[in-house]
Design an enzyme around this catalytic site. Structure first.
Site, short mmCIF file in Angstrom:
data_model
loop_
_atom_site.label_atom_id
_atom_site.label_comp_id
_atom_site.label_asym_id
_atom_site.label_seq_id
_atom_site.Cartn_x
_atom_site.Cartn_y
_atom_site.Cartn_z
N SER A 539 0.84 -1.18 0.00
CA SER A 539 0.00 0.00 0.00
C SER A 539 0.89 1.25 0.00
O SER A 539 1.65 1.45 -0.93
CB SER A 539 -0.96 -0.04 1.20
OG SER A 539 -2.00 0.89 1.06
N ASP A 624 -9.99 -3.86 -5.14
CA ASP A 624 -9.37 -3.01 -4.12
C ASP A 624 -10.01 -1.62 -4.14
O ASP A 624 -9.97 -0.93 -5.17
CB ASP A 624 -7.88 -2.91 -4.39
CG ASP A 624 -7.09 -2.35 -3.22
OD1 ASP A 624 -7.69 -1.64 -2.38
OD2 ASP A 624 -5.88 -2.63 -3.13
N HIS A 659 -8.03 -5.08 -1.10
CA HIS A 659 -6.77 -4.56 -0.59
C HIS A 659 -6.01 -5.57 0.27
O HIS A 659 -4.79 -5.60 0.26
CB HIS A 659 -7.05 -3.30 0.23
CG HIS A 659 -5.85 -2.43 0.45
ND1 HIS A 659 -5.17 -1.83 -0.58
CD2 HIS A 659 -5.20 -2.06 1.60
CE1 HIS A 659 -4.17 -1.11 -0.09
NE2 HIS A 659 -4.16 -1.25 1.22
#
Length: 688
Positions: A539, A624, A659
Site C-alpha cells: 500500500s 481493491d 486490498h
C-alpha cells in the site's frame, strides 16, 4: 535468477490510448491510463495475461511454493481456541478447526465449563464464495441478538444482517452498502450503522429499529465534507454512543445517552482545523486526548454535563519526548498508552490517588496492545504482547497487585526454540543526521560477512508505527539463513508526532531517504550486500518501494510491492476515487502547484526511467477500494516499456479480492508462500 522481461506475446498493447492531463502548465501524457477502465474486456484480458505470465515464470518454483506452504501450515495449531473474555454472564471466544479456513464464533454462559453455543460459523457463510470476510460482529446488550455484516468481493462494502440467537432465525431485513461500525442502543432494539458514498467513504449515520423495513430507517447524521470519515462507537461503560468524525488532521465527537437511543447527539467540541481529539468515558467525566497546543498530545478531562473545550482541565501535560497515544478507563484505573524513545509503554494510574506504575517488557524491541476488555467494572487489564522472537501472547494484568498471568502464547508447532533466534535494535544515520531505528531478527550463528540474504521492510505513512511482531511464517526465511529487518522511518510515529510530521506533505522524501539510509547501514555493518538485499512494502509501503528503486535502483536486488500506491498525482487529483480527497491531508493537494510539483517529483509511476531496475514482484486486487488495481498494472506496464535490464518483472492481480488479498487462512498462506518463493529464488536459495 534473471529471466526474460517480456510479457506474453498475446498481452494487449499498452500504448494504444494515451491520456493527456494538463495542469499547472504541465502536459502529462499517460500511455497506460486506459487500464483504469475495468469494464473494458481488453483490460481484464491484459490482467489475465499478466497473471498467466507470472504463473509461467514462477512454474519452476512450484515445488518450493508447496514446501513453503507445508512448512507454514505445519507451524500452525489448526484446531485452536482464542482466550475467552467475559461480558456480562457470558464468555465469548472464537475457535478454528483443522481444514476450515475461517473462525467459528462461540460463547458459554456462566462458566467456561458450560456447554458451547455457536454464534456464527464463518465457514458456512463463506461456503459459496471465493472471497469472504466479516465486518461487524456485535451482540445486543441483552446477549440475545447478533448483528453481523459480510463482504464477498473485497470491496469493503458490507451487508448487515441480524440473527436471533434464541430461535436461530434471521430477521427479514438486510442492509446493504454499510461500513464496519455497528452499535446497539441499550434498548436492544435500536441499531446505528454507517453507509458509504460512491467513493467508499462512510458519510451517513442511520438509526434502525429491529424488525422494521430499512426504508423506515432514520438518517441521524450526514457528513457533507468529502475529507471526513464518519464512525460510530460505544464507550466501555456502555453509557454513551459516540459519533466520531475525522479527517487526517481534524476530529469532532458527538455523544448520545445509550439508554435514550432515539434522542439527539450532542457535540463535545466543534471541529477546528488541525485539532484532533478522542473521548473516553468514566462516571461523570469525559477524558479527552487532544493535540491542541500539544504536538505529542495531552490528556484533559471535563464533566459530561459541560463537555465544551472551555471546561477542559489538564490531567497529563504535553511532553516533547513522549507521545500520548491514548487512554482506557476502568472503574478505578486509567491505562495510559504512550511511546517513548521509539518504544510503546503502558502506564497504570489509580484514579483516586494518582499513584502510577509502568508495566515492564522483556525484549529490546516489541509490540504491545490492548486486547479484549469489554468490562468497565474490573481491576484486570488484558493485553497482548509480541516481539520478533516472542509469539503473540495474551496476559491478564492485575492493576492493583501488579501480578500478571499468561493466558495464552500462540503455539508454534514443529519445535520452535526462541533461544535459537536473536533480535536487536540498530540505528542508521539519515542524510540530515537524524538517527533512524531498525529492528532486526536472525537465527543465531549468522556472521556479518556481507553475504547474508536480507529482507528489509518499511511503511512510513499516516503516522502508523510499524512495531515488530512475531511471524511463524517468517521462520521459513530465517531458517534458510535470511535476516529480516524493519526500518522505522519518518512518516510513522515511532519517535513521536514530530517523526510523523517530518515524513508527510513537503517533507515526504525523508521517508524514502531514511529507508535508503537504513539499507546502506545494514550493508556497511556487514549484514548484507546490494546483491543480497531484498525489500518489501504494501500500500503506502508499496509507494515507498517504488520511490526508493527510482532513487537508488542499484542498492536492491529484489522487491515485493503489494497493492502499491504508486500513481500518486493521478489518484489524488481524481475526486471520484475512494479516499482521494481525504488523502490530500496526508500527501498534499496537487491542485496547488507547490504540492503538484513536489508529489510529481517522487511519484513512482511518474518517475520510471530508462534504466536498470531490481527484480520485481508486484501485486494488486481487482476489487481493491483503497489502491485501485490499475495503479500496480500501469506501473508494471511502464516499467516493461522503459527498463533496460533483463531482471524479473511480475504482476499478480487477485481477480476476486481487494486490498487485503485472499480471504481465509489457507489462501493467505498460499499467497505468503508465493512471495517467499519469489524471494528465495532471487537469493538462489530455492533448493535451500
Amino acid at each position: 535468477m534473471n529471466y526474460s522481461s517480456n510479457p506474453p506475446l498475446d498481452a494487449p498493447s499498452a500504448e494504444k490510448r494515451p491520456h493527456v492531463l494538463s495542469i499547472h502548465g504541465d502536459r502529462r501524457v499517460d500511455d497506460y491510463y486506459w487500464l483504469s477502465d475495468r469494464d473494458d474486456p481488453q483490460v481484464i484480458a491484459y490482467l489475465e495475461a499478466e497473471n498467466a505470465y507470472t504463473t509461467a515464470m514462477m512454474q519452476h518454483t512450484e515445488a518450493l511454493q508447496t514446501a513453503l506452504y507445508d512448512e507454514m501450515l505445519a507451524r500452525i495449531q489448526e484446531t485452536d481456541l482464542s482466550v475467552p473474555y467475559r461480558k456480562g454472564d457470558f464468555y465469548y471466544y472464537s475457535r478454528t478447526e483443522a481444514g476450515k479456513a475461517y473462525p467459528i464464533y462461540c460463547r458459554k454462559q456462566g462458566s467456561l465449563d458450560a456447554s458451547e453455543e455457536v454464534l456464527l460459523d464463518q465457514n458456512e457463510l463463506a461456503a459459496d464464495h471465493e472471497f469472504f470476510t466479516l465486518g461487524a460482529l456485535a451482540v445486543s446488550p441483552n446477549h440475545q441478538i447478533l448483528a453481523y455484516s459480510t463482504d464477498t468481493t473485497g470491496s469493503e462494502r458490507y451487508t448487515l444482517c441480524f440473527l436471533d440467537l434464541t430461535t436461530r432465525q434471521l430477521y427479514p431485513e438486510t442492509i446493504p452498502e454499510t461500513y464496519y461500525g455497528v452499535v446497539w442502543g441499550n434498548d436492544n432494539q435500536t441499531v446505528f450503522y454507517t453507509q458509504l458514498d460512491a467513493a467508499n467513504r462512510p458519510f451517513k449515520l442511520f438509526r434502525h429499529s429491529l424488525g422494521s423495513a430499512i426504508s423506515d430507517d432514520v438518517l441521524v447524521y450526514h457528513e457533507p465534507d468529502d475529507s471526513y470519515f464518519l464512525g460510530i462507537g460505544k464507550t466501555r461503560s456502555e453509557a454513551y454512543i459516540l459519533l466520531e468524525l475525522g479527517s487526517k488532521v481534524t476530529s469532532e465527537v458527538h455523544f448520545l445517552d445509550a439508554n435514550q437511543p432515539t434522542g439527539d447527539f450532542q457535540v463535545i467540541q466543534p471541529r477546528s482545523p488541525g485539532i484532533e481529539y478522542t473521548v473516553e468515558h468514566h462516571s461523570s467525566v469525559f477524558y479527552i486526548t487532544t493535540n491542541e497546543d500539544a504536538l505529542n498530545f495531552k490528556l484533559m478531562k471535563t464533566t459530561v454535563t459541560s463537555p465544551a473545550k472551555q471546561h477542559w482541565e489538564p490531567v497529563i501535560p504535553h511532553r516533547e519526548d513522549v507521545l500520548l497515544e491514548g487512554v482506557s478507563a476502568f472503574t478505578n484505573h486509567l491505562v495510559i498508552y504512550e511511546r517513548e524513545a521509539g518504544l510503546p509503554t503502558v502506564r497504570i494510574r489509580q484514579i483516586a490517588t494518582g499513584e502510577e506504575h509502568e508495566i515492564a517488557f522483556p525484549d529490546a524491541t516489541y509490540s504491545v496492545g490492548e486486547d479484549a476488555n469489554p468490562e468497565f467494572n474490573t481491576a484486570i487489564l488484558r493485553y497482548s504482547y509480541t516481539s520478533l522472537v516472542t509469539p503473540r501472547s495474551v496476559f491478564d494484568y492485575h492493576l492493583d497487585t501488579r501480578e500478571q498471568e499468561l493466558k495464552k502464547e500462540t503455539p508454534v508447532l514443529g519445535g520452535y526454540e526462541r533461544q535459537n533466534y536473536a533480535s536487536d535494535r540498530l540505528m542508521a544515520t539519515a542524510t540530515d543526521g537524524t538517527k533512524v531505528p531498525i529492528s532486526i531478527v536472525y537465527k543465531k550463528g549468522i556472521e556479518r560477512k556481507g553475504t547474508n540474504p536480507l529482507l528489509l521492510t518499511g511503511y512510513g505513512s499516516y503516522g502508523y508505527s510499524y512495531d515488530p511482531g512475531f511471524s511463524s511464517s517468517r521462520l521459513s526465511l530465517l531458517d534458510r539463513g535470511a535476516v529480516v529487518a524493519i526500518a522505522h522511518i519518518r512518516g510513522g510515529s515511532e519517535i513521536g508526532r514530530r517523526w510523523y510530521e517530518d515524513g508527510k506533505f513537503l517533507k515526504k522524501t525523508n521517508t524514502f531517504t531514511d529507508f535508503i539510509a537504513c539499507a546502506e547501514h545494514l550493508i556497511e555493518q556487514g549484514w548484507t550486500s546490494a546483491d543480497h538485499l531484498a525489500i518489501s512494502g504494501g500500500s503506502a509501503g508499496g509507494l515507498l518501494m517504488g520511490a526508493v528503486i527510482n532513487l537508488h535502483p542499484d542498492l536492491f536486488h529484489a522487491v515485493v510491492a503489494d497493492v502499491p500506491f504508486v500513481d500518486v498525482v493521478t489518484t489524488i487529483l481524481d475526486d471520484s476515487l475512494p479516499l482521494s480527497i481525504l488523502e490530500r491531508e496526508e500527501w498534499g493537494d496537487p491542485n496547488d502547484k507547490l504540492y503538484y510539483d513536489y508529489m510529481k517529483a517522487y511519484s513512482p509511476y511518474d518517475n520510471v526511467q530508462a534504466k536498470a531496475y531490481p527484480n520485481l514482484l508486484i501485486t494488486g486486487g481487482l476489487n481493491d477500494s483503497r489502491v485501485s488495481y490499475w495503479e500496480p498494472a500501469k506501473w508494471t506496464a511502464k516499467l516493461r516499456a522503459l527498463k533496460t535490464d533483463t531482471n524479473t518483472l511480475l504482476l499478480k492481480t487477485n481477480m476476486g479480492a481487494g486490498h487485503g488479498g485472499a480471504s481465509g487462512r489457507y489462501e493467505s498462506l498460499k499467497e505468503g508462500a508465493f512471495e517467499y518463493a519469489f524471494l528465495l529464488d532471487q537469493w538462489n536459495l530455492a533448493e535451500g
